[in-house]
Design a protein around this motif. Structure first.
Motif, PDB file in Angstrom:
ATOM      1  N   LEU A 497       1.037  10.566 -26.499  1.00 14.20           N
ATOM      2  CA  LEU A 497       0.119   9.876 -25.593  1.00 14.20           C
ATOM      3  C   LEU A 497      -0.974   9.162 -26.380  1.00 14.20           C
ATOM      4  O   LEU A 497      -1.486   9.698 -27.371  1.00 14.20           O
ATOM      5  CB  LEU A 497      -0.536  10.867 -24.621  1.00 14.20           C
ATOM      6  CG  LEU A 497       0.403  11.747 -23.787  1.00 14.20           C
ATOM      7  CD1 LEU A 497       0.562  13.124 -24.446  1.00 14.20           C
ATOM      8  CD2 LEU A 497      -0.116  11.898 -22.364  1.00 14.20           C
ATOM      9  N   LEU A 498      -1.317   7.959 -25.937  1.00 15.52           N
ATOM     10  CA  LEU A 498      -2.446   7.246 -26.502  1.00 15.52           C
ATOM     11  C   LEU A 498      -3.489   7.089 -25.400  1.00 15.52           C
ATOM     12  O   LEU A 498      -3.230   6.459 -24.363  1.00 15.52           O
ATOM     13  CB  LEU A 498      -2.031   5.881 -27.036  1.00 15.52           C
ATOM     14  CG  LEU A 498      -3.137   5.029 -27.646  1.00 15.52           C
ATOM     15  CD1 LEU A 498      -3.845   5.754 -28.786  1.00 15.52           C
ATOM     16  CD2 LEU A 498      -2.605   3.683 -28.128  1.00 15.52           C
ATOM     17  N   ASN A 499      -4.642   7.696 -25.624  1.00 13.12           N
ATOM     18  CA  ASN A 499      -5.702   7.700 -24.613  1.00 13.12           C
ATOM     19  C   ASN A 499      -5.171   8.172 -23.261  1.00 13.12           C
ATOM     20  O   ASN A 499      -5.415   7.556 -22.208  1.00 13.12           O
ATOM     21  CB  ASN A 499      -6.338   6.313 -24.506  1.00 13.12           C
ATOM     22  CG  ASN A 499      -7.048   5.918 -25.793  1.00 13.12           C
ATOM     23  OD1 ASN A 499      -7.647   6.762 -26.466  1.00 13.12           O
ATOM     24  ND2 ASN A 499      -6.967   4.634 -26.147  1.00 13.12           N
ATOM     25  N   ASP A 500      -4.393   9.257 -23.326  1.00 13.29           N
ATOM     26  CA  ASP A 500      -3.832   9.942 -22.154  1.00 13.29           C
ATOM     27  C   ASP A 500      -2.744   9.144 -21.439  1.00 13.29           C
ATOM     28  O   ASP A 500      -2.301   9.537 -20.353  1.00 13.29           O
ATOM     29  CB  ASP A 500      -4.928  10.313 -21.156  1.00 13.29           C
ATOM     30  CG  ASP A 500      -5.944  11.283 -21.749  1.00 13.29           C
ATOM     31  OD1 ASP A 500      -5.519  12.177 -22.510  1.00 13.29           O
ATOM     32  OD2 ASP A 500      -7.144  11.135 -21.469  1.00 13.29           O
ATOM     33  N   VAL A 501      -2.263   8.070 -22.056  1.00 12.60           N
ATOM     34  CA  VAL A 501      -1.142   7.306 -21.510  1.00 12.60           C
ATOM     35  C   VAL A 501       0.104   7.611 -22.341  1.00 12.60           C
ATOM     36  O   VAL A 501       0.096   7.420 -23.569  1.00 12.60           O
ATOM     37  CB  VAL A 501      -1.437   5.794 -21.537  1.00 12.60           C
ATOM     38  CG1 VAL A 501      -0.213   5.010 -21.042  1.00 12.60           C
ATOM     39  CG2 VAL A 501      -2.654   5.484 -20.691  1.00 12.60           C
ATOM     40  N   LYS A 502       1.149   8.094 -21.687  1.00 13.00           N
ATOM     41  CA  LYS A 502       2.368   8.438 -22.419  1.00 13.00           C
ATOM     42  C   LYS A 502       3.046   7.182 -22.944  1.00 13.00           C
ATOM     43  O   LYS A 502       3.333   6.251 -22.180  1.00 13.00           O
ATOM     44  CB  LYS A 502       3.337   9.224 -21.533  1.00 13.00           C
ATOM     45  CG  LYS A 502       4.596   9.676 -22.266  1.00 13.00           C
ATOM     46  CD  LYS A 502       5.497  10.519 -21.372  1.00 13.00           C
ATOM     47  CE  LYS A 502       6.791  10.900 -22.102  1.00 13.00           C
ATOM     48  NZ  LYS A 502       7.682  11.710 -21.241  1.00 13.00           N
ATOM     49  N   ILE A 503       3.307   7.164 -24.251  1.00 10.68           N
ATOM     50  CA  ILE A 503       3.969   6.011 -24.863  1.00 10.68           C
ATOM     51  C   ILE A 503       5.316   6.367 -25.493  1.00 10.68           C
ATOM     52  O   ILE A 503       6.077   5.478 -25.886  1.00 10.68           O
ATOM     53  CB  ILE A 503       3.059   5.358 -25.926  1.00 10.68           C
ATOM     54  CG1 ILE A 503       2.725   6.356 -27.043  1.00 10.68           C
ATOM     55  CG2 ILE A 503       1.806   4.796 -25.292  1.00 10.68           C
ATOM     56  CD1 ILE A 503       1.993   5.719 -28.226  1.00 10.68           C
ATOM     57  N   GLY A 504       5.621   7.661 -25.597  1.00 10.66           N
ATOM     58  CA  GLY A 504       6.890   8.053 -26.195  1.00 10.66           C
ATOM     59  C   GLY A 504       7.048   9.554 -26.235  1.00 10.66           C
ATOM     60  O   GLY A 504       6.231  10.308 -25.685  1.00 10.66           O
ATOM     61  N   ASN A 505       8.117  10.012 -26.893  1.00 10.82           N
ATOM     62  CA  ASN A 505       8.350  11.439 -27.035  1.00 10.82           C
ATOM     63  C   ASN A 505       9.268  11.711 -28.215  1.00 10.82           C
ATOM     64  O   ASN A 505       9.886  10.805 -28.783  1.00 10.82           O
ATOM     65  CB  ASN A 505       8.927  12.035 -25.741  1.00 10.82           C
ATOM     66  CG  ASN A 505      10.245  11.377 -25.326  1.00 10.82           C
ATOM     67  OD1 ASN A 505      10.988  10.843 -26.155  1.00 10.82           O
ATOM     68  ND2 ASN A 505      10.535  11.384 -24.036  1.00 10.82           N
ATOM     69  N   ILE A 506       9.329  12.970 -28.589  1.00  9.77           N
ATOM     70  CA  ILE A 506      10.316  13.479 -29.542  1.00  9.77           C
ATOM     71  C   ILE A 506      11.063  14.566 -28.787  1.00  9.77           C
ATOM     72  O   ILE A 506      10.455  15.550 -28.353  1.00  9.77           O
ATOM     73  CB  ILE A 506       9.650  14.060 -30.804  1.00  9.77           C
ATOM     74  CG1 ILE A 506       8.805  13.003 -31.525  1.00  9.77           C
ATOM     75  CG2 ILE A 506      10.709  14.619 -31.765  1.00  9.77           C
ATOM     76  CD1 ILE A 506       7.963  13.564 -32.674  1.00  9.77           C
ATOM     77  N   THR A 507      12.360  14.384 -28.593  1.00 11.56           N
ATOM     78  CA  THR A 507      13.074  15.287 -27.703  1.00 11.56           C
ATOM     79  C   THR A 507      14.529  15.470 -28.103  1.00 11.56           C
ATOM     80  O   THR A 507      15.148  14.561 -28.671  1.00 11.56           O
ATOM     81  CB  THR A 507      13.022  14.767 -26.251  1.00 11.56           C
ATOM     82  OG1 THR A 507      13.865  15.545 -25.424  1.00 11.56           O
ATOM     83  CG2 THR A 507      13.475  13.311 -26.167  1.00 11.56           C
ATOM     84  N   SER A 508      15.057  16.622 -27.774  1.00 11.38           N
ATOM     85  CA  SER A 508      16.461  16.925 -28.047  1.00 11.38           C
ATOM     86  C   SER A 508      17.396  16.069 -27.201  1.00 11.38           C
ATOM     87  O   SER A 508      18.586  15.937 -27.517  1.00 11.38           O
ATOM     88  CB  SER A 508      16.742  18.400 -27.770  1.00 11.38           C
ATOM     89  OG  SER A 508      15.949  19.226 -28.592  1.00 11.38           O
ATOM     90  N   ALA A 509      16.873  15.472 -26.145  1.00 10.85           N
ATOM     91  CA  ALA A 509      17.706  14.642 -25.290  1.00 10.85           C
ATOM     92  C   ALA A 509      18.160  13.364 -25.996  1.00 10.85           C
ATOM     93  O   ALA A 509      19.192  12.783 -25.651  1.00 10.85           O
ATOM     94  CB  ALA A 509      16.958  14.290 -24.009  1.00 10.85           C
ATOM     95  N   SER A 510      17.393  12.930 -27.006  1.00  9.54           N
ATOM     96  CA  SER A 510      17.724  11.676 -27.688  1.00  9.54           C
ATOM     97  C   SER A 510      18.003  11.844 -29.174  1.00  9.54           C
ATOM     98  O   SER A 510      18.484  10.902 -29.821  1.00  9.54           O
ATOM     99  CB  SER A 510      16.583  10.666 -27.501  1.00  9.54           C
ATOM    100  OG  SER A 510      15.373  11.184 -28.018  1.00  9.54           O
ATOM    101  N   LEU A 511      17.702  13.010 -29.735  1.00 11.31           N
ATOM    102  CA  LEU A 511      17.916  13.235 -31.166  1.00 11.31           C
ATOM    103  C   LEU A 511      18.912  14.359 -31.380  1.00 11.31           C
ATOM    104  O   LEU A 511      18.781  15.441 -30.805  1.00 11.31           O
ATOM    105  CB  LEU A 511      16.589  13.593 -31.848  1.00 11.31           C
ATOM    106  CG  LEU A 511      15.507  12.516 -31.853  1.00 11.31           C
ATOM    107  CD1 LEU A 511      14.238  13.063 -32.488  1.00 11.31           C
ATOM    108  CD2 LEU A 511      15.971  11.272 -32.592  1.00 11.31           C
TER     109      LEU A 511
END
Length: 569
Positions: A497-511
């Motif tokens: 999150l940047l300034n409480d806005v979600k911009i991405g993730n690190i997750t087992s669903a995509s890696l």
């Protein structure tokens, strides 16, 4: 075993005495003897091995059988369920002081090239019908009394005593927790394949070593890691692995091999347990590679390639990792490539690189940052259709590597080098330690301008939030967050999150799972690059905050950090 020894030498002597005097002078002393029921004895005047249908279950050396109650030598793929069975064996070539013995299985041929007086044997394997696979190995499982110690380039000392396993609790794949809370795991005996000079098991009387000069038949790039030695936890066997196509720290490494693909030759070397002698012999083999004695046209057909890498901003690509890889292959990572032959190098301070003794053919030349003077470089370089011709030097001259504009960088944490070097708890001298990732905190704050890389930890897994505070950019513009991971094991996830806005993730669903953090890798595993767009409206005119918030965790599973970069675009 002594009976086999006497039988073999006696049989050899009788056949020699029956030959004419001129022929006797030319015959090697090394021997091959079939004794029925898919059993053969091979060796020379120094050692001999009894090979059965699957296992070589006797090794006579320095007056004793060095296999004992252990399993012995064998070849297998994709686990122990696929041990090769030898359908036939014969001497296929010989000289005045050597013989080449071929053991044939449905999948391919294992060769032992035995020289008179040599303590050990050269070995290589020729594929004919191996299936699509990940793991392919040769190995010895040896007597634990003769071989109580082990050595790789990063770890040397006693193997765990079998009794230690009995009093410890199994917590995962070949990993136990001892009563004092520390861990016992075979993965502590891993290392980078390309950096390993020699490895083996040894004791006061004897040592057994694998010396793998050249290494072009191994899969993967500079950071390819593998397990080399360990104690078998159920039987106590001293295990000496030759993982010629391994997958222990990789997400996807399944290859189809051409008929005739060769792994090796390498030297399986025996001595009195001296590491100094093994090191000397390893250096001798490296200087002799590629072996002139190996009569194979493709193996002997080699050339050179050289050039210079220059960044588009005018700097030389000093210290860059340079890799000769599969040609026109943009779908498989450099670490996961493994169907052919591969070569690694590093550019010098002027960006110059060279490779010698490269098998002829077409390659892609790839390069990436390795920290140091170009630690800010987040792009990679690729040039396909690099042709290597026999006896010739391919001069690529000056190559331009396009890089981003450094003046648009808002912040960077960590050198871009695909490794965790420089972060808290990172230790290049001890790159494997089970559970170290659990020592990293769940919460931390990094302040751009005052914090350093040592305030950021090598790995992240615990629930909590790592925050990066940074000042407002001088101008507001759309940006890109680059998340470079040195490794990732499925089981933990985070939101970014940047300034409480979600911009991405690190997750087992995509890696995909590269098995690195839970197998104790702390320096690198399989590199991943994630890029997330950031809208200009997301920034504030005051202090900004980037949060990496772990929302799901599994013990010992998470990611290894390489670098975190925010650039305007």
């Amino acid at each position: 075993m002594g009976g086999f020894k006497l039988l073999s030498l006696a049989a050899l002597a009788s056949s020699t005495l029956a030959a004419p005097l001129e022929e006797r002078a030319k015959q090697p002393k090394s021997f091959f003897k079939g004794i029925g029921n898919s059993t053969w004895v091979i060796g020379n005047d120094v050692w001999n091995v009894t090979q059965n249908l699957q296992y070589a279950n006797k090794l006579w050396y320095r007056g004793k059988d060095r296999v004992g109650q252990a399993v012995g030598h064998y070849v297998s793929y994709n686990g122990a369920a696929s041990d090769l069975k030898w359908l036939s064996a014969s001497v296929v070539d010989e000289g005045t002081d050597w013989i080449n013995i071929k053991f044939s299985a449905a999948e391919g041929d294992m060769h032992w090239v035995i020289y008179d007086g040599l303590h050990g044997s050269y070995q290589y394997f020729v594929n004919h019908a191996l299936p699509t696979l990940g793991e392919f190995r040769t190995l010895w499982r040896l007597d634990n009394v003769s071989f109580p110690n082990a050595r790789t380039n990063v770890k040397d000392g006693p193997l765990p005593a079998l009794a230690e396993y009995a009093i410890s609790t199994n917590v995962q794949d070949e990993t136990w927790q001892k009563p004092d809370g520390t861990f016992l795991t075979k993965y502590d005996w891993s290392s980078n394949v390309r950096d390993n000079d020699f490895h083996g098991v040894y004791g006061e009387e004897v040592g057994s070593w694998y010396l793998n000069p050249g290494k072009d038949y191994f899969n993967g790039d500079h950071l390819k890691q593998e397990l080399f030695v360990h104690r078998e936890s159920k039987t106590g066997d001293a295990v000496q692995l030759n993982m010629i196509h391994g997958t222990h720290y990789q997400a996807v490494s399944r290859d189809v091999f051409a008929d005739g693909k060769v792994w090796g030759p390498w030297l399986w070397y025996l001595n009195d347990g001296s590491k100094e002698d093994a090191a000397s012999r390893a250096a001798q083999e490296e200087s002799a590679w590629p072996y002139k004695w190996y009569n194979d046209k493709a193996y002997q057909s080699r050339g050179k390639v050289q050039g210079r890498l220059l960044l588009s901003d005018g700097r030389p690509a000093a210290g860059a990792a340079v890799f000769l890889s599969d040609n026109n292959n943009s779908t498989i990572s450099t670490l996961d490539q493994g169907k052919d032959f591969y070569y690694t190098a590093y550019a010098d301070a002027n960006g110059k690189f060279s490779f010698k003794d490269v098998r002829t053919g077409s390659y892609a030349l790839q390069a990436w940052g390795n920290g140091g003077a170009i630690s800010d470089v987040i792009t990679n370089f690729t040039q396909n259709n690099v042709e290597i011709r026999k006896g010739d030097t391919t001069n690529l001259k000056d190559l331009t590597w396009k890089v981003t504009d450094k003046s648009k960088r808002i912040f960077q944490i960590g050198a871009f080098d695909r490794k965790t070097d420089g972060f808290a708890l990172a230790d290049p001298g001890k790159p494997f330690e089970h559970g170290r990732i659990s020592k990293a905190p769940g919460n931390l704050t990094y302040t751009v301008g005052s914090s350093t890389d040592k305030d950021w930890y090598f790995g992240q897994s615990a629930l909590g939030t790592w925050s990066v505070n940074f000042p407002a950019p001088k101008t507001t513009a759309a940006s890109k967050l680059t998340v470079s991971l040195a490794g990732f094991s499925q089981g933990s996830s985070c939101d970014i999150l940047l300034n409480d806005v979600k911009i991405g993730n690190i997750t087992s669903a995509s890696l995909l799972n590269s098995q690195d953090t839970y197998r104790g890798a702390t320096r690198n595993g399989e590199w991943r690059l994630l890029e997330f767009p950031v809208g200009a409206e997301t920034f504030k005119n005051a202090t900004n905050k980037l949060d990496i918030k772990v929302t799901r965790t599994t013990q010992w599973r998470g990611w290894l950090w390489d670098s975190l970069v925010l650039d305007q675009i």
